[in-house]
Enzyme design. Sequence first.
Site, short mmCIF file in Angstrom:
data_model
loop_
_atom_site.label_atom_id
_atom_site.label_comp_id
_atom_site.label_asym_id
_atom_site.label_seq_id
_atom_site.Cartn_x
_atom_site.Cartn_y
_atom_site.Cartn_z
N SER A 196 28.47 30.55 43.54
CA SER A 196 29.92 30.75 43.47
C SER A 196 30.21 32.23 43.65
O SER A 196 29.31 33.04 43.81
CB SER A 196 30.44 30.30 42.11
OG SER A 196 30.02 31.21 41.12
N LYS A 197 31.48 32.56 43.60
CA LYS A 197 31.85 33.96 43.77
C LYS A 197 31.17 34.84 42.73
O LYS A 197 30.95 36.02 42.95
CB LYS A 197 33.36 34.12 43.62
CG LYS A 197 34.14 33.52 44.77
CD LYS A 197 35.62 33.81 44.59
CE LYS A 197 36.47 32.88 45.40
NZ LYS A 197 36.60 31.54 44.83
N ARG A 198 30.87 34.25 41.59
CA ARG A 198 30.38 35.05 40.49
C ARG A 198 28.91 35.45 40.63
O ARG A 198 28.47 36.44 40.08
CB ARG A 198 30.58 34.32 39.16
CG ARG A 198 32.05 34.00 38.91
CD ARG A 198 32.29 33.36 37.55
NE ARG A 198 31.83 34.21 36.48
CZ ARG A 198 30.82 33.89 35.68
NH1 ARG A 198 30.20 32.76 35.83
NH2 ARG A 198 30.47 34.71 34.72
#
Length: 485
Positions: free
Chosen positions: A258-260
Amino acid sequence: MSENRQVRVRFAPSPTGDLHVGNIRTALFDWAYARHTAGKFVFRIEDTDRERVTDQYIQAAADTLRWLGLDWDEGPEVGGPHGPYLQSQRLAIYKEWADRFLDQGDAYLCFCTNEELEARREAAKESNRPPGYDGACRDLSESDRKRLSDEGRKPVIRMRMPDGSTTFNDLIRGEVTFDHKFVPDFVLMRNDGSPLYTLAVAVDDVLMKITHILRGEDLLSSTPRQIRVYQAMGVKVEDYPIFAHLPFVMGTDNAKLSKRNGEVSIAWYRERGFLPEAICNYLALLGWSPGDDRENVTLSELAELFDVSRVNASPARFDMKKLEAINGEKIRALSIDELLERSLPFLKSSKVITGTQDEIEVIRKALPLIQERIITLSEVVGMVSFLFGEDVVVAEDEATKISDEVSRATLKAAKEVLELVSEWSEISIESALRGELIEKMGLKPRVAFTPVRIAVTGSHISPPLFESLALLGKTRTLRRISALL
RNA sequence: GGCCCCGUCGUCUAGCGGCCUAGGACUCUGGCUUCUCAAGCCAGCUACGAGGGUUCGAAUCCCUUCGGGGCUGCCA
């Protein structure tokens, strides 16, 4: 399903942002399976309740697929016999089916409010009962419904899950069974008439005659609900789509990418100068392998070799280093003309060149020097920028590397000998410099050339020196050396 | 908590009962080459989560266990 049906596979992202790595891996496998079986690849947008962002999203998604080389046979922009391919344009269809399920008794009106449901879920959880829908509205009488309706409640349509269990054969995971005790009645349609994913996806897959559903494993546990919809639609068991639940693409930690925990947006990779063929090659190897030791796979080879049964069931970590390695390989495999064409947009957008014929010729000559030194196209910019402009900026830390006496003497000698070079070519430059600095002064090549390199290119890391000087020209070479004396 | 899925080098994987003293790729380390950086070449490190079975023989089959993940929504 019937053996002789033509394979139809769909890629059906929901418009929640840019297409990301996980999406694309799924799209790639969907595409590969369709192409491998000479079937159809259907592109559908799952935008059941997000009409507003659809237009630009669809365009971006279509653009990304096209850029990667994943062409679709039916869907946005190309149409097809089973459209529309936007769920937001199919709302009436879902309503029709939901109503029919109601008539058939497969579904029922549920008047429970969100607050009530939440409270009961909490209570169920505390008393250690499964938290799903408790069936409160399952067997309402006509008068019950009237009373609740008179209270001003607007009902949703909820699917009735019969007792028993659902078993299906997943192409990647084998036989999977869910006891309906753990598959509670689920909502098909909100009280504003908008459909939920489970309804829309199942109806569309049936209506679009999808034969194989390859998708992320997060949807595995929603499969019994989809199958329930097929039943209610009257689809014969042998005509159910076949499921294959792909493993996740994970980030560097152990969570779904994910973006994280990593870079997910395909646009990000594109802007950095990753090649579409490298992305496809890398992603193809993430969760799938051709079975032998080959690592180099083109799209057409993937289409030829892809087999769902060779897809791994376990999740795969996304490894930027390997993507970079593959990207570097693909860049090195490019012809100079191809490399030039692909590099130009980066050079122009970074304002290193404006795109004149002269500039392009310089780039064309420089490209062979840097081709094996870059791993992404955007790095071309930093590698060739010293060839443009009169002067070059020598950063402080580079300048201090050559501020000693020996370096200054070397620069001085280099300048003097280069001034005498009449035919400014790589060969004459090299022999002049070697003759003076190495042979006469007795310097080690590294010691001799580093000052010149820094003075002329601005960095102790650069393309090969003599070729670089040849490209730069005599005037600017001498000018830049003098600047440091 | 419940249900479901998953478990081979750091990472991606090959492996489907003997070919495995576990192969390849990326990473990492060392070396060669060399005008820097790369590229290239050579070498090296490192894995079957654990415990029980089954079998002449198990990474491969079974069970248990541990670990990771997903779902458990009027999200998709």
